[in-house]
Design a protein around this motif. Structure first.
Motif: not given
Length: 326
Positions: A274-276, A315-316, A321-325
């Motif tokens: 997602g970051l990419v 944003t990703v 981070k909030r979802s623990g991924w």
């Protein structure tokens, strides 16, 4: 070879001044009603065992079993004598391996012959302990059967304690924070427990019969001693079942840990993609080279596109981070 050969009278060893190999002299020294001889052999040749069998009238089928040394624990009667087979165990910690040996006992009127196979099954200590306890030795050959069984079962408990330590190590490794590969060791320990079970479980019924005094050739007065052996044997059997259950649970937990770790890896990979992917989408849009695109001829269009890429990646990252991924 013939390790020892002795005459016992009234709970004491009689010094005859004979060599262990002088079977006839020791056997011929029996003169009192309660005298008995104990011949101990270690990995005997067929000729050595044949000499003993001829002198003591041992049954040929029992002699064949004692010589082959690949029997399951059992008690068999041949005429007025008993043939008892015990599996001996010792533990090699470096290999997580339970090694096995075998002891065969021929018990008859006024004699007992022990045939030992395997390096970890010495009966020297058992003989010395028995000779130091005349109140037990007066029971004759039954006392020797008890001493041998007690020594063998004590070694079972030592092996069970060693296995307990290894199972504790496996549990600690499985539930540790690090990535471990415990499945191979769990399999090895379960296999060794199965080896131990083959030695222990068939022996429980004969020990209970000895304790109840229902086996001819084993003195009823020796029953309390065999009850103690049977109790220790039952304790070892319970330990085996408990350790096997713990290993099965540890294996299930190990598989679950692997599944959780794989899910964590997939979430991290998805977040990385997602970051990419987000900035790649922006770059792909602005790389299509159409004349009529938003902000195409704007002086700050290039910084705008880079900022949009950075914002999408940020944003990703925050969402992952909030979802623990991550």
């Amino acid at each position: 070879m013939i390790v020892d050969n002795a005459l016992y009278r009234d709970g004491e060893r009689v010094d005859l001044g004979c060599e262990p190999g002088d079977l006839t002299a020791v056997r011929g020294s029996v003169s009192e009603p309660h005298d008995f001889t104990w011949v101990g052999l270690f990995d005997p040749t067929s000729e050595e065992l044949a000499r003993v069998a001829e002198l003591y009238g041992l049954h040929e089928l029992a002699v064949e079993d004692a010589l082959s040394a690949h029997q399951r624990p059992k008690v068999e009667r041949y005429g007025d004598s008993l043939f008892i087979v015990l599996k001996t165990l010792w533990y090699v910690d470096e290999q997580d391996a339970v090694e096995t040996g075998e002891i065969s006992l021929f018990v008859g009127p006024g004699f007992i012959v022990s045939v030992r196979h395997g390096d970890g099954a010495s009966l020297t200590d058992a003989r010395h302990r028995l000779e130091a306890s005349s109140q037990v030795l007066v029971h004759g050959p039954s006392a020797v059967v008890y001493a041998v069984c007690d020594d063998v079962v004590d070694r079972y408990e030592e092996v069970a304690n060693s296995l307990q330590e290894d199972v504790d190590e496996v549990e600690e490794s499985v539930f540790s924070d690090g990535r471990t590969n415990d499945s191979a060791r769990i399999y090895v320990l379960k296999r060794e427990l199965a080896e131990m079970r083959r030695a222990v479980l068939p022996l429980r019924e004969p020990m209970n019969r000895f304790a109840a005094g229902t086996v001819g050739g084993v003195h009823r007065d020796a029953g309390p001693y065999f009850r103690d052996v049977a109790d220790h044997l039952a304790r070892v059997a319970d330990t085996i079942d408990t350790l096997d259950s713990l290993l099965s649970t540890a294996f299930d937990a190990h598989i679950a840990q692997i599944s959780i770790q794989q899910n964590d890896d997939m979430r991290r990979i998805s977040a990385a993609v997602g970051l990419v992917a987000a900035p790649t989408l922006v770059a792909g849009v602005y790389g299509m080279n159409f004349d009529h695109m938003p902000e195409l001829h704007w002086m700050f269009g290039y910084p705008w596109a880079l900022g949009l890429m950075l914002l999408s990646s940020l944003t990703v990252f925050v969402i992952s981070k909030r979802s623990g991924w991550l």
